[in-house]
Design an enzyme around this catalytic site. Structure first.
Site, mmCIF file in Angstrom:
data_model
loop_
_atom_site.group_PDB
_atom_site.id
_atom_site.type_symbol
_atom_site.label_atom_id
_atom_site.label_comp_id
_atom_site.label_asym_id
_atom_site.label_seq_id
_atom_site.Cartn_x
_atom_site.Cartn_y
_atom_site.Cartn_z
ATOM 1 C CG HIS A 1 -55.181 -34.983 -20.197
ATOM 2 N ND1 HIS A 1 -54.579 -35.133 -21.430
ATOM 3 C CD2 HIS A 1 -55.405 -33.644 -20.063
ATOM 4 C CE1 HIS A 1 -54.453 -33.954 -22.008
ATOM 5 N NE2 HIS A 1 -54.943 -33.025 -21.189
ATOM 6 C CD GLU A 2 -56.985 -31.468 -17.192
ATOM 7 O OE1 GLU A 2 -56.502 -30.402 -16.763
ATOM 8 O OE2 GLU A 2 -57.198 -31.687 -18.409
ATOM 9 C CG HIS B 1 -51.876 -30.659 -18.505
ATOM 10 N ND1 HIS B 1 -51.003 -30.359 -19.541
ATOM 11 C CD2 HIS B 1 -53.073 -30.937 -19.089
ATOM 12 C CE1 HIS B 1 -51.649 -30.446 -20.692
ATOM 13 N NE2 HIS B 1 -52.891 -30.808 -20.449
ATOM 14 C CD GLU C 1 -53.904 -30.208 -24.070
ATOM 15 O OE1 GLU C 1 -54.350 -31.305 -23.684
ATOM 16 O OE2 GLU C 1 -53.941 -29.183 -23.381
#
Length: 279
Positions: free
Chosen positions: A156-157, A160, A198
């Site tokens: 997930h990071e 980003h 998100e």
């Protein structure tokens, strides 16, 4: 690996909803740019009204200086707020191995890794480019999650970083930290933050990790534990709250002003749809 193209493939409701969230992410950077222009314009206009061309020159110098401060201080203030320390591969070989594998698949540089002693499970990524990215995990996160869940959260990071929305997020954190001790910081984060970023990072991170349900499980655990071990919404920590994977403060009182994350239940629902689970 083209995360965006895979996430926008037709024929799946979870993927479609993620793409719709992508439209909101585009406005994220636009809102931040507009806000920066408005603030700069007000400062320049104020300087000109007070002292004419001399005041305009002084205001211009102040704006440029603050811009550099925001640019360079965003990472430092976010990591210092969590009392994070850098860790090397010798100290955390498994963590580095996970990150290296994900970065190889996403074709990204390996970020610097930091660990915070906070017992609340959370994670954030800060930086002004993929090459300068820094990922900070809390001790609580490393203790709480299973191997697969930690891999999904790190993915997930990395999403980003791949989307480059950390640039705007870091800038807004740096700007908010300049006024961290007044309610204006909460207003700045509300104006620049977007829940769509998100949703997209969830979808693209789940595809990168190859396991949407692992991320859904991790988000449930993080949300429950963060609510039981809330951090205090003050100073640079409050200014950096939107960088974290889950809302770190109490949902009542002053912490409510800093809510910039979408509901965890909705994030989990979208991940379940991405995995093909019936609604």
């Amino acid at each position: 690996m083209k995360l965006r193209s895979r996430a926008c493939a037709p024929g799946n409701d979870g993927l479609r909803e993620s793409c719709e969230g992508g439209d909101a992410v585009h406005t994220y950077g636009l809102r931040a740019a507009v806000l920066a222009c408005v603030l700069c314009g007000l400062a320049l206009a104020g300087g000109f009204l007070v002292s004419g061309m001399g005041g305009l020159a002084v205001a211009s110098a102040v704006v440029i200086a603050l811009g550099w401060i925001v640019y360079f201080q965003s990472e430092r203030s976010a990591l210092a707020a969590l009392r994070a320390r850098p860790v090397g591969e010798v100290e955390r070989p498994e963590l580095y191995r996970l990150v290296r594998e994900l970065c190889r698949d996403a074709r990204l540089p390996v970020p610097r890794l930091f660990i915070s002693p906070a017992m609340q499970p959370n994670i954030l990524t800060v930086g002004c480019s993929p090459r300068s990215a820094a990922v900070c995990c809390t001790e609580g996160l490393l203790r709480l999650l299973s191997f697969g869940e930690l891999r999904a959260v790190l993915a997930h990071e990395m999403a980003h970083v791949s989307r480059r929305d950390i640039v705007v997020s870091s800038w807004s954190a740096g700007l908010a930290s300049l006024v961290a001790f007044c309610p204006l910081s909460a207003l700045l984060l509300q104006l620049t933050a977007s829940s769509g970023r998100e949703y997209d990072a969830d979808a693209e991170g789940a595809l990168l990790a190859g396991d949407p349900m692992a991320l859904a499980s991790a988000l449930r655990k993080i949300d429950m534990s963060a609510a039981a071990l809330p951090l205090r919404p003050r100073g640079p920590l409050a200014a950096s709250s939107h960088l974290m994977i889950a809302h770190p403060f109490p949902y009542g009182g002053f912490g409510r002003l800093f809510i910039t994350h979408p509901p965890t239940g909705e994030r989990v629902r979208r991940l379940e749809a991405l995995a093909g689970y019936p609604r």
